[in-house]
Design a protein around this motif. Structure first.
Motif, PDB file in Angstrom:
ATOM      1  N   GLN A   1      -4.539   3.069   3.867  1.00  0.00           N
ATOM      2  CA  GLN A   1      -5.244   4.203   4.473  1.00  0.00           C
ATOM      3  C   GLN A   1      -6.752   4.092   4.318  1.00  0.00           C
ATOM      4  OE1 GLN A   1      -2.658   6.969   2.284  1.00  0.00           O
ATOM      5  NE2 GLN A   1      -2.139   7.917   4.228  1.00  0.00           N
ATOM      6  N   ASN A   2      -7.217   3.398   3.284  1.00  0.00           N
ATOM      7  CA  ASN A   2      -8.663   3.241   3.095  1.00  0.00           C
ATOM      8  C   ASN A   2      -9.282   2.375   4.195  1.00  0.00           C
ATOM      9  OD1 ASN A   2      -8.763   4.806   0.749  1.00  0.00           O
ATOM     10  ND2 ASN A   2      -8.226   3.058  -0.536  1.00  0.00           N
ATOM     11  N   LEU A   3      -8.612   1.267   4.524  1.00  0.00           N
ATOM     12  CA  LEU A   3      -9.127   0.352   5.547  1.00  0.00           C
ATOM     13  C   LEU A   3      -8.528   0.607   6.926  1.00  0.00           C
ATOM     14  CD1 LEU A   3      -9.248  -3.025   3.565  1.00  0.00           C
ATOM     15  CD2 LEU A   3     -11.086  -1.369   3.968  1.00  0.00           C
TER      16      LEU A   3
ATOM     17  N   PHE B   1       0.855  -1.174   0.000  1.00  0.00           N
ATOM     18  CA  PHE B   1       0.000   0.000   0.000  1.00  0.00           C
ATOM     19  C   PHE B   1       0.905   1.241   0.000  1.00  0.00           C
ATOM     20  CE2 PHE B   1      -2.162  -3.583   2.021  1.00  0.00           C
ATOM     21  CZ  PHE B   1      -3.263  -3.703   1.183  1.00  0.00           C
ATOM     22  N   HIS B   2       0.675   2.192   0.887  1.00  0.00           N
ATOM     23  CA  HIS B   2       1.523   3.375   0.988  1.00  0.00           C
ATOM     24  C   HIS B   2       2.763   2.993   1.782  1.00  0.00           C
ATOM     25  CE1 HIS B   2       3.024   7.304   1.372  1.00  0.00           C
ATOM     26  NE2 HIS B   2       2.398   7.679   2.480  1.00  0.00           N
ATOM     27  N   VAL B   3       3.896   2.891   1.094  1.00  0.00           N
ATOM     28  CA  VAL B   3       5.137   2.383   1.691  1.00  0.00           C
ATOM     29  C   VAL B   3       5.662   3.340   2.752  1.00  0.00           C
ATOM     30  CG1 VAL B   3       7.563   1.864   1.199  1.00  0.00           C
ATOM     31  CG2 VAL B   3       5.756   0.992  -0.312  1.00  0.00           C
ATOM     32  N   GLN B   4       6.215   2.768   3.836  1.00  0.00           N
ATOM     33  CA  GLN B   4       6.728   3.561   4.948  1.00  0.00           C
ATOM     34  C   GLN B   4       8.177   3.247   5.291  1.00  0.00           C
ATOM     35  OE1 GLN B   4       4.795   6.085   6.566  1.00  0.00           O
ATOM     36  NE2 GLN B   4       3.722   5.648   4.661  1.00  0.00           N
ATOM     37  N   GLY B   5       8.517   1.975   5.501  1.00  0.00           N
ATOM     38  CA  GLY B   5       9.854   1.637   5.976  1.00  0.00           C
ATOM     39  C   GLY B   5      10.440   0.453   5.235  1.00  0.00           C
ATOM     40  N   LEU B   6      11.772   0.320   5.310  1.00  0.00           N
ATOM     41  CA  LEU B   6      12.507  -0.744   4.621  1.00  0.00           C
ATOM     42  C   LEU B   6      13.613  -1.270   5.523  1.00  0.00           C
ATOM     43  CD1 LEU B   6      13.473  -2.316   2.023  1.00  0.00           C
ATOM     44  CD2 LEU B   6      14.845  -0.284   1.502  1.00  0.00           C
ATOM     45  N   GLU B   7      13.785  -2.566   5.523  1.00  0.00           N
ATOM     46  CA  GLU B   7      14.931  -3.200   6.179  1.00  0.00           C
ATOM     47  C   GLU B   7      15.230  -4.493   5.431  1.00  0.00           C
ATOM     48  OE1 GLU B   7      17.748  -3.048   7.447  1.00  0.00           O
ATOM     49  OE2 GLU B   7      17.263  -2.234   9.442  1.00  0.00           O
ATOM     50  N   LEU B   8      16.462  -5.002   5.552  1.00  0.00           N
ATOM     51  CA  LEU B   8      16.831  -6.230   4.851  1.00  0.00           C
ATOM     52  C   LEU B   8      17.983  -6.911   5.556  1.00  0.00           C
ATOM     53  CD1 LEU B   8      19.455  -4.857   3.352  1.00  0.00           C
ATOM     54  CD2 LEU B   8      17.824  -4.340   1.564  1.00  0.00           C
ATOM     55  N   ASP B   9      18.090  -8.222   5.286  1.00  0.00           N
ATOM     56  CA  ASP B   9      19.273  -8.974   5.678  1.00  0.00           C
ATOM     57  C   ASP B   9      19.752  -9.733   4.449  1.00  0.00           C
ATOM     58  OD1 ASP B   9      17.648 -11.231   5.460  1.00  0.00           O
ATOM     59  OD2 ASP B   9      17.674 -11.720   7.601  1.00  0.00           O
TER      60      ASP B   9
ATOM     61  N   ARG C   1      -4.187   3.138  16.349  1.00  0.00           N
ATOM     62  CA  ARG C   1      -2.814   3.163  15.833  1.00  0.00           C
ATOM     63  C   ARG C   1      -2.703   2.130  14.702  1.00  0.00           C
ATOM     64  NH1 ARG C   1      -2.765   4.020  21.304  1.00  0.00           N
ATOM     65  NH2 ARG C   1      -3.027   1.799  21.673  1.00  0.00           N
ATOM     66  N   TYR C   2      -2.631   2.632  13.473  1.00  0.00           N
ATOM     67  CA  TYR C   2      -2.557   1.724  12.328  1.00  0.00           C
ATOM     68  C   TYR C   2      -1.493   2.155  11.325  1.00  0.00           C
ATOM     69  CZ  TYR C   2      -5.348   5.356   9.945  1.00  0.00           C
ATOM     70  OH  TYR C   2      -5.795   6.535   9.409  1.00  0.00           O
ATOM     71  N   HIS C   3      -0.701   3.166  11.665  1.00  0.00           N
ATOM     72  CA  HIS C   3       0.279   3.720  10.725  1.00  0.00           C
ATOM     73  C   HIS C   3       1.690   3.283  11.118  1.00  0.00           C
ATOM     74  CE1 HIS C   3       2.671   6.620   8.464  1.00  0.00           C
ATOM     75  NE2 HIS C   3       1.606   6.833   7.715  1.00  0.00           N
ATOM     76  N   PRO C   4       2.231   2.209  10.486  1.00  0.00           N
ATOM     77  CA  PRO C   4       3.603   1.821  10.771  1.00  0.00           C
ATOM     78  C   PRO C   4       4.568   2.766  10.068  1.00  0.00           C
ATOM     79  CG  PRO C   4       2.736   0.428   9.038  1.00  0.00           C
ATOM     80  CD  PRO C   4       1.618   1.365   9.448  1.00  0.00           C
ATOM     81  N   GLY C   5       5.750   2.925  10.629  1.00  0.00           N
ATOM     82  CA  GLY C   5       6.711   3.855  10.056  1.00  0.00           C
ATOM     83  C   GLY C   5       7.977   3.173   9.592  1.00  0.00           C
ATOM     84  N   GLY C   6       9.078   3.958   9.585  1.00  0.00           N
ATOM     85  CA  GLY C   6      10.382   3.427   9.232  1.00  0.00           C
ATOM     86  C   GLY C   6      10.858   2.437  10.279  1.00  0.00           C
ATOM     87  N   ILE C   7      11.547   1.386   9.843  1.00  0.00           N
ATOM     88  CA  ILE C   7      11.857   0.240  10.702  1.00  0.00           C
ATOM     89  C   ILE C   7      13.362   0.021  10.809  1.00  0.00           C
ATOM     90  CG2 ILE C   7       9.653  -0.845  10.213  1.00  0.00           C
ATOM     91  CD1 ILE C   7      11.020  -2.644   8.187  1.00  0.00           C
ATOM     92  N   SER C   8      13.751  -0.801  11.789  1.00  0.00           N
ATOM     93  CA  SER C   8      15.173  -1.050  12.018  1.00  0.00           C
ATOM     94  C   SER C   8      15.387  -2.444  12.573  1.00  0.00           C
ATOM     95  CB  SER C   8      15.729  -0.008  12.992  1.00  0.00           C
ATOM     96  OG  SER C   8      17.130  -0.144  13.138  1.00  0.00           O
TER      97      SER C   8
END
Length: 268
Positions: free
Chosen positions: A59-61, A40-48, A87-94
């Protein structure tokens, strides 16, 4: 009305000072990976070494998710819903150790959030830490967390080893951080400056002083009229000289850049 907004947007872009027309300053694009799954609306990225994790908000649901993909192929593997009432808006991650830290907040400033610790292997939730403010990104390193509030005007510094309130410092940069990571003892944080420009900052830890800034341009038409925006405006991850960003809403691509080999502690 839409036509008027488009005209105003074009005028604003034309009047923007110091606009950067490239992708990311002092960086070379090596390639992209299509992320083959619903985002959906992208917020955060992490990888290994094997996986890619992306947070996005429907945001619709009014639902928030962390999605997992195969790093080699971009194949969708699984997702976990992170919605927690209002609270349904996740953000940048680590990623720290085998934990992924995710802020999940109300979609308004001066509200509330949960810092959620997710097991990277099982996607099970390990713990939640309530915070009386909107938090939109977090960086994790051992016992320390640094989280940015709405537009990252303030940075919250948590010591998980001490039962003490967070230390709060002003953002040392005008960049509205969306994603931040601890890298080699420093904070590296990316975000937007305007609808069409962004930046990646290197911030000294623990002094919280900006040491270096790379400017970023936009990928495709800017929001709200397209699914693009500043390359650093959404998810960002970094491994050594390799910088990864996901600037588009679903369907999304992971962009892989190689940073120039230079002293990253030298101010721009």
């Amino acid at each position: 009305m839409t036509g008027l907004l488009l005209v105003l947007s074009c005028l604003s872009v034309a009047a923007a000072p110091d606009q950067f027309d490239g992708a990311i300053e002092h960086a070379r694009l090596l390639g992209t990976i299509d992320l083959k799954g619903e985002l959906f609306h992208v917020q955060g990225l992490e990888l290994d070494s094997r996986r890619i994790w992306v947070t996005s908000v429907d945001q619709n649901l009014r639902k928030g998710y962390i999605h997992e993909f195969d790093r080699r192929t971009g194949k969708f593997l699984r997702r976990l819903e992170l919605t927690d009432g209002a609270r349904y808006h996740p953000g940048g991650i680590s990623l720290s150790g085998r934990s992924i830290w995710v802020p999940v907040a109300e979609l308004r400033p001066n509200s509330s959030a949960m810092l959620v610790e997710v097991d990277a292997d099982s996607l099970a939730i390990r713990r939640k830490i309530p915070v009386a403010d909107h938090l939109g990104c977090v960086a994790a390193s051992g016992r320390h967390l640094v989280a940015g509030n709405w537009n990252s005007e303030l940075l919250y510094i948590f010591d998980l080893g001490e039962d003490a309130p967070a230390r709060i410092v002003p953002n040392p940069s005008p960049t509205r951080y969306q994603d931040m990571k601890f890298v080699d003892g420093q904070l590296v944080a990316g975000g937007s400056l305007t609808l069409w420009s962004g930046a990646v900052d290197w911030i000294d830890w623990p002094s919280m002083k900006t040491k270096r800034t790379l400017r970023a341009g936009a990928s495709g038409p800017v929001r709200p009229f397209g699914r693009g925006g500043p390359y650093t405006g959404e998810g960002m991850a970094i491994e050594g000289r390799d910088l990864y960003v996901v600037p588009e809403d679903g369907p999304s691509r992971l962009f892989h850049f190689r940073l120039e080999d230079r002293d990253e502690s030298r101010p721009a």
